[in-house]
Motif scaffolding. Structure first.
Motif, PDB file in Angstrom:
ATOM      1  N   GLY A  20       0.942  -1.259   0.084  1.00  0.00           N
ATOM      2  CA  GLY A  20      -0.010  -0.274  -0.030  1.00  0.00           C
ATOM      3  C   GLY A  20       0.866   1.146   0.041  1.00  0.00           C
ATOM      4  N   ARG A  21       1.951   1.122   0.549  1.00  0.00           N
ATOM      5  CA  ARG A  21       2.928   2.542   0.791  1.00  0.00           C
ATOM      6  C   ARG A  21       3.433   2.669  -0.713  1.00  0.00           C
ATOM      7  N   ARG A  47       2.097   1.814  -3.456  1.00  0.00           N
ATOM      8  CA  ARG A  47       1.102   2.176  -4.564  1.00  0.00           C
ATOM      9  C   ARG A  47       0.732   3.738  -4.073  1.00  0.00           C
ATOM     10  N   ASP A  48       0.921   4.288  -2.856  1.00  0.00           N
ATOM     11  CA  ASP A  48       0.494   5.706  -2.572  1.00  0.00           C
ATOM     12  C   ASP A  48       1.742   6.499  -3.182  1.00  0.00           C
ATOM     13  N   ALA A  78       1.098   9.205  -5.834  1.00  0.00           N
ATOM     14  CA  ALA A  78       1.525  10.858  -5.713  1.00  0.00           C
ATOM     15  C   ALA A  78       2.350  11.115  -6.727  1.00  0.00           C
ATOM     16  N   GLN A  92     -11.023   4.815  -9.377  1.00  0.00           N
ATOM     17  CA  GLN A  92      -9.558   5.333  -8.765  1.00  0.00           C
ATOM     18  C   GLN A  92      -8.722   5.338 -10.275  1.00  0.00           C
TER      19      GLN A  92
END
Length: 377
Positions: free
Chosen positions: A172-173, A175-176, A180, A209
């Protein structure tokens, strides 16, 4: 340590999208490759399209041409010009090309020759982006290695579930970080490549998304060949969490044609597993699926296996050996690959009682964790 990375990004992104027009790609390769063909392909529209070619001369090659936008490409050197299908005799490397020069130097001392690329605005940006992403990727890799050790080698299901969730957190990090980057660099061809990654098979993003992320790019990128291809892929995407699983008609072990939907029951959750008798990871997963089945079947957990074996005899032999207590279907034509947007086995999809996808990559600790959330421990 990261300062140089961000400085490089700032330098190459200060003027927006990297320039395009004429590209130059030079290469330095072993002299033993003299006369070998070198072919340049674009790879950002779904299929590799050859756009340029040359041959090695005096240990070097040079490709020049015109692009209407920066492109994600791949170069192939065919060590056997008469057999361009043998991957063991084909050396490849990816490269971003625009109107700035890129040089590729081959290190053939290793078992698999490696190219080091320098120059090129978009290529340099891509390398800086990958370097910035690397610490997060290594964190996820370490967490995944710990998960494999706990779940499969130590057979510690509880710890495996915990570590699977940690892997998800690390993913998830990543992906974030990617999201960004796209939003901060909407005019970059690198951002378009990232959108393609995030919206590819087994994506954890929903359609809204995906559309929002593509919409963050500049009109020029969205209207490019790669941008139009990406938009069409998002529009036609079916294997997304929350969407209904496409139905298929396939024969069972007795030759009776059944529908996948026949095995999805209201109030139940069903694991649909694409596998093959010759796939060792598939066979290795069966004991863990069986363990979950024995624990949760009475509570409403079902399993359906769909084999892509081309030889029905091999498939039936594997069924006799494994003695799986759940239904089986045979897909010799591999229609499940296109229907379920995959190219590999095992592919594991958990669906609810209405046939909606509720978890992709639902195997091992991820399957156990999902079932714990549904049925409790």
């Amino acid at each position: 340590m990261k300062n140089w990375i961000y400085a490089a990004l700032a330098a190459f992104l200060a003027t927006g999208c990297a320039p395009h027009g004429g590209y130059t790609l030079t290469g330095e390769v072993p002299e033993a490759w003299e006369g070998k063909p070198v072919v340049l392909f674009t790879t950002d529209t779904g299929q590799a399209e050859a756009i340029d070619s040359t041959t090695v001369a005096n240990g070097k090659f040079r490709l020049q041409g015109v692009l209407d936008a920066p492109r994600n490409c791949r170069v192939a050197v065919y060590l056997d010009p008469q057999d361009r299908t043998d991957r063991n005799l084909t050396v490849t490397f990816p490269v971003f090309l625009d109107s700035t020069a890129v040089n590729a130097v081959c290190d053939a001392a290793k078992d698999d020759p490696v190219f080091t690329l320098t120059g090129g605005a978009t290529q340099t940006e891509w390398q800086a982006y990958r370097a910035a992403l690397e610490p997060l990727a290594k964190e996820r890799e370490r967490a995944f290695d710990e998960y494999i050790a706990a779940f499969y080698h130590q057979e510690d299901g509880k710890k495996g579930v915990e570590l699977a969730r940690r892997v998800d957190e690390k993913a998830g990090r990543i992906r974030d970080f990617k999201i960004a980057y796209v939003r901060e660099h909407p005019a970059s061809a690198v951002s378009l490549a990232i959108v393609q990654e995030l919206c590819d098979r087994q994506s954890r993003l929903d359609k809204a998304q995906m559309e929002s992320l593509l919409g963050a790019l500049t009109p020029q990128l969205r209207e490019s060949a790669a941008g139009r291809y990406t938009a069409a892929g998002i529009q036609g995407k079916r294997i997304v969490e929350g969407q209904p699983l496409p139905d298929l008609e396939l024969p069972d072990a007795e030759g009776i044609v059944r529908r996948v939907s026949d095995f999805i029951r209201p109030g139940h959750y069903t694991l649909v597993e694409i596998w093959a008798s010759w796939c060792m990871p598939c066979r290795g997963e069966i004991p863990f699926v069986r363990r979950a089945y024995e624990k949760y079947h009475r509570k409403g957990f079902d399993v359906l296996y769909v084999s892509i074996d081309s030889d029905a005899a091999n498939w039936k032999r594997a069924l006799d050996e494994e003695k799986m207590p759940w239904p089986q279907l045979l897909d010799t034509g591999r229609t499940s690959f296109s229907a379920y947007e995959t190219t590999a086995v095992p592919t594991s999809i958990l669906v609810d009682g209405e046939g909606r996808i509720c978890r992709l990559n639902a195997r091992g600790g991820w399957l156990d964790g999902a079932l714990e959330e549904i049925y409790g421990k």
